[in-house]
Design a protein around this motif. Structure first.
Motif, PDB file in Angstrom:
ATOM      1  N   LEU A  83       0.837  -1.199   0.000  1.00  6.05           N
ATOM      2  CA  LEU A  83       0.000   0.000   0.000  1.00  6.05           C
ATOM      3  C   LEU A  83       0.867   1.242   0.000  1.00  6.05           C
ATOM      4  O   LEU A  83       2.067   1.173   0.260  1.00  6.05           O
ATOM      5  CB  LEU A  83      -0.950  -0.012   1.196  1.00  6.05           C
ATOM      6  CG  LEU A  83      -0.451   0.209   2.612  1.00  6.05           C
ATOM      7  CD1 LEU A  83      -1.617   0.168   3.606  1.00  6.05           C
ATOM      8  CD2 LEU A  83       0.604  -0.775   3.052  1.00  6.05           C
ATOM      9  N   SER A  87      -0.991   6.394   2.353  1.00  6.81           N
ATOM     10  CA  SER A  87      -2.366   5.892   2.357  1.00  6.81           C
ATOM     11  C   SER A  87      -3.012   6.045   3.726  1.00  6.81           C
ATOM     12  O   SER A  87      -2.348   6.007   4.763  1.00  6.81           O
ATOM     13  CB  SER A  87      -2.399   4.420   1.933  1.00  6.81           C
ATOM     14  OG  SER A  87      -1.743   3.609   2.890  1.00  6.81           O
ATOM     15  N   ASN A 110       3.942   6.916  -2.659  1.00  2.00           N
ATOM     16  CA  ASN A 110       2.851   7.535  -3.416  1.00  2.00           C
ATOM     17  C   ASN A 110       3.385   8.707  -4.223  1.00  2.00           C
ATOM     18  O   ASN A 110       4.124   9.554  -3.703  1.00  2.00           O
ATOM     19  CB  ASN A 110       1.754   8.059  -2.480  1.00  2.00           C
ATOM     20  CG  ASN A 110       0.777   7.001  -2.047  1.00  2.00           C
ATOM     21  OD1 ASN A 110       0.634   6.724  -0.862  1.00  2.00           O
ATOM     22  ND2 ASN A 110       0.067   6.413  -3.007  1.00  2.00           N
ATOM     23  N   GLU A 143      -6.171   3.839  -3.028  1.00  5.26           N
ATOM     24  CA  GLU A 143      -7.075   4.803  -2.381  1.00  5.26           C
ATOM     25  C   GLU A 143      -7.579   5.793  -3.427  1.00  5.26           C
ATOM     26  O   GLU A 143      -6.761   6.410  -4.117  1.00  5.26           O
ATOM     27  CB  GLU A 143      -6.335   5.537  -1.265  1.00  5.26           C
ATOM     28  CG  GLU A 143      -7.181   6.506  -0.478  1.00  5.26           C
ATOM     29  CD  GLU A 143      -6.409   7.134   0.682  1.00  5.26           C
ATOM     30  OE1 GLU A 143      -6.747   8.286   1.040  1.00  5.26           O
ATOM     31  OE2 GLU A 143      -5.471   6.490   1.208  1.00  5.26           O
ATOM     32  N   HIS A 146      -7.440  10.131  -3.309  1.00  4.29           N
ATOM     33  CA  HIS A 146      -6.366   9.977  -2.336  1.00  4.29           C
ATOM     34  C   HIS A 146      -6.314  11.211  -1.442  1.00  4.29           C
ATOM     35  O   HIS A 146      -5.916  12.288  -1.868  1.00  4.29           O
ATOM     36  CB  HIS A 146      -5.027   9.755  -3.035  1.00  4.29           C
ATOM     37  CG  HIS A 146      -4.008   9.121  -2.146  1.00  4.29           C
ATOM     38  ND1 HIS A 146      -3.485   9.764  -1.052  1.00  4.29           N
ATOM     39  CD2 HIS A 146      -3.457   7.877  -2.149  1.00  4.29           C
ATOM     40  CE1 HIS A 146      -2.642   8.966  -0.432  1.00  4.29           C
ATOM     41  NE2 HIS A 146      -2.612   7.806  -1.081  1.00  4.29           N
TER      42      HIS A 146
END
Length: 394
Positions: A83, A87, A110, A143, A146
Motif C-alpha cells: 500500500l 495511504s 505515493n 485509495e 487519495h
C-alpha cells in the motif's frame, strides 16, 4: 461574538439534513445481526448495484471497513499487504491491520497524484519461493480519491493496470473508496467502472455524501459473508441499524449530484488563496473537494497561528504542518462561506504584512462580531462579483 461558523476541517462534519432526520425517524427496522433489517438490506443492495459487485455490508466506519477487508483477504497471520506510504490505511487507521490482524504493511511511495508506480508495486511483491524468509504478499491496496495527496483521482486505466498486476501474481486488490463518488463525479466515470478491477471496496457515506454515520464494504458474496462475521467479531453488529442506514440511503440518492458543486467551490477557493501574496496553491492540482495550501517561507505567520486566528472568527480548519493547511469542502459550505473565508484571510494577510491591504483587521472584526458576520466581510472585499454577493468597483 461571531454569529456563524464555516467548518472546513473535513467533509465528515456535515449535519444530517431534514430529509435524513425524517427518514431516520420513520425507518423500518429489525435485527441486522440476524440479517433481517429491511432498511439496511435496501442500502446494501443499492450500494452493491452502484459498485457493480455481488453483495455489500454496512459497517460503522471506513476504518472498520478497510480493516475487515484486509483481514478477509489476509486470513493467514503474517501475510503482507502492499500500500502507499501516504495511504489512509497505513497512516490514519491506528495500525489496526498489524495490531489486530497480524498483517505486515509494505509501503510503496505515493506519487503526487496518489498513484504508485506499477513497476515499484511489482518489485515489492515477495517471491513466494522465499517464504521461509519473507512474509507472503496477498493484497494490494489503492485509495481513490487519495486524501493525503489532495483528493486526487485514480483513473480507470491506472486501476485496471494494478488489477491486472494483482491477477498476474495471484493477489487481491482492495480499494479504499472513502471518496469514490467524488472521483466518479470529477472523472465523469460511473463508480462501478472505477472499481471494476477491485475484489473489494470500502465506501464512506459520512464524508462528501453527508450521512451522519457509516461506510459500506462491497465484494463477492463469499467475501461479504466472511466480512459479516468479522464485523461481529470487531463489535460492529449494531442490531436496528436501519435507523442510520435510512439517512445513508437519502445521502446516496440525493447528495451525489451535489459533489460537483463542492469541487467547483474548492477550485474557486484555491484560486482565491493563490492570489494572496504569501500563500501558494497549485490550483491545477485541485481535482475534487480537498485543498492543501502552503504559507511561503519568510511570511510573518505560521499555519497553526493562521488556523487559530481563523477559528476566532468562526472558520474551522486543520493545519497539516507548520506551513501547510488543509481545507475540505462539502455541500453544507456555501459560496458565501467560501467568500467569507477568503475575505478573512486577505485581511489577516494585510495585518501580517503579506501584502498592503486597505482594511484594518481590528475594525473589520469588531464590525463582524456585532452583526451577522458573513455579509459584512463578504461585501468588504472589492472586486468580488456581484453574483457572489460582493461589490465590483467604486
Amino acid at each position: 461574538m461571531v454569529t456563524g461558523r464555516v467548518d472546513l476541517r473535513s467533509d465528515t462534519v456535515t449535519k444530517p439534513s431534514e430529509a435524513m432526520r425524517a427518514a431516520m425517524a420513520n425507518a423500518e427496522v429489525d435485527d441486522d445481526v440476524f440479517g433481517c433489517d429491511p432498511t439496511a438490506l435496501r442500502l446494501e443492495t443499492e450500494m452493491a448495484r452502484l459498485t457493480g459487485k455481488e453483495a455489500a455490508v454496512f459497517v460503522p466506519s471506513g476504518t472498520m471497513g478497510n480493516l475487515i477487508s484486509v483481514l478477509v483477504h489476509c486470513e493467514i497471520r503474517g501475510s503482507e499487504v502492499i500500500l502507499g506510504d501516504k495511504s489512509h490505511i497505513h497512516i490514519y487507521e491506528n495500525g489496526g491491520i498489524s495490531t489486530i490482524g497480524g498483517v505486515h504493511p509494505r509501503t510503496v511511495k505515493n506519487n503526487e497524484d496518489g498513484t504508485m508506480d506499477i513497476d515499484l508495486i511489482e518489485a515489492a511483491i515477495r517471491d513466494p519461493k522465499l517464504d521461509i524468509c519473507y512474509p507472503v504478499t496477498r493484497l494490494i491496496c489503492l485509495e481513490n480519491t487519495h486524501g493525503s495527496c489532495g483528493g486526487k483521482c485514480l483513473s480507470v486505466e491506472y486501476t485496471d493496470k494494478v488489477g491486472d498486476l494483482a491477477k498476474k501474481h495471484g493477489l487481491k486488490l482492495h480499494i479504499d473508496g472513502a471518496r469514490i463518488f467524488n472521483a466518479s463525479v470529477a472523472l465523469g466515470v460511473p463508480v462501478h467502472r472505477l472499481v471494476q478491477a477491485a475484489d473489494s471496496v470500502s465506501v464512506c457515506l459520512s464524508k462528501g455524501l453527508g450521512a451522519p454515520v457509516g461506510s459500506v464494504i462491497v465484494g463477492s458474496k463469499a467475501f461479504i459473508a466472511r466480512a459479516r462475521t468479522l464485523r461481529k467479531t470487531l463489535g460492529g453488529g449494531m442490531r436496528q441499524v436501519g435507523v442510520i442506514c435510512a439517512a445513508a440511503l437519502v445521502a446516496v440518492q440525493h447528495n451525489v449530484g451535489k459533489l460537483e458543486g463542492d469541487h467547483k467551490k474548492a477550485k474557486y477557493l484555491a484560486k482565491g488563496l493563490n492570489e494572496i501574496k504569501g500563500l501558494k496553491v497549485d490550483v491545477s492540482s485541485v481535482e475534487t473537494n480537498i485543498i492543501f495550501f502552503d504559507i511561503l517561507e519568510g511570511a510573518n505567520i505560521t499555519a497553526p497561528k493562521l488556523c487559530k486566528d481563523l477559528e476566532e472568527h468562526g472558520i474551522l480548519v486543520l493545519p497539516e504542518s507548520s506551513s501547510t493547511i488543509r481545507f475540505v469542502l462539502h455541500y453544507q459550505i456555501s459560496e458565501t462561506d467560501v467568500q467569507y473565508t477568503l475575505s478573512c484571510i486577505r485581511v489577516m494577510d494585510s495585518e501580517a504584512n503579506f501584502y498592503p491591504g486597505p482594511i484594518g483587521i481590528n475594525l473589520l472584526f469588531k464590525t463582524a462580531t456585532q452583526v451577522p458576520f458573513i455579509p459584512i466581510l463578504q461585501k468588504a472585499v472589492m472586486g468580488v462579483p456581484e453574483e457572489n454577493g460582493g461589490i465590483t468597483g467604486k
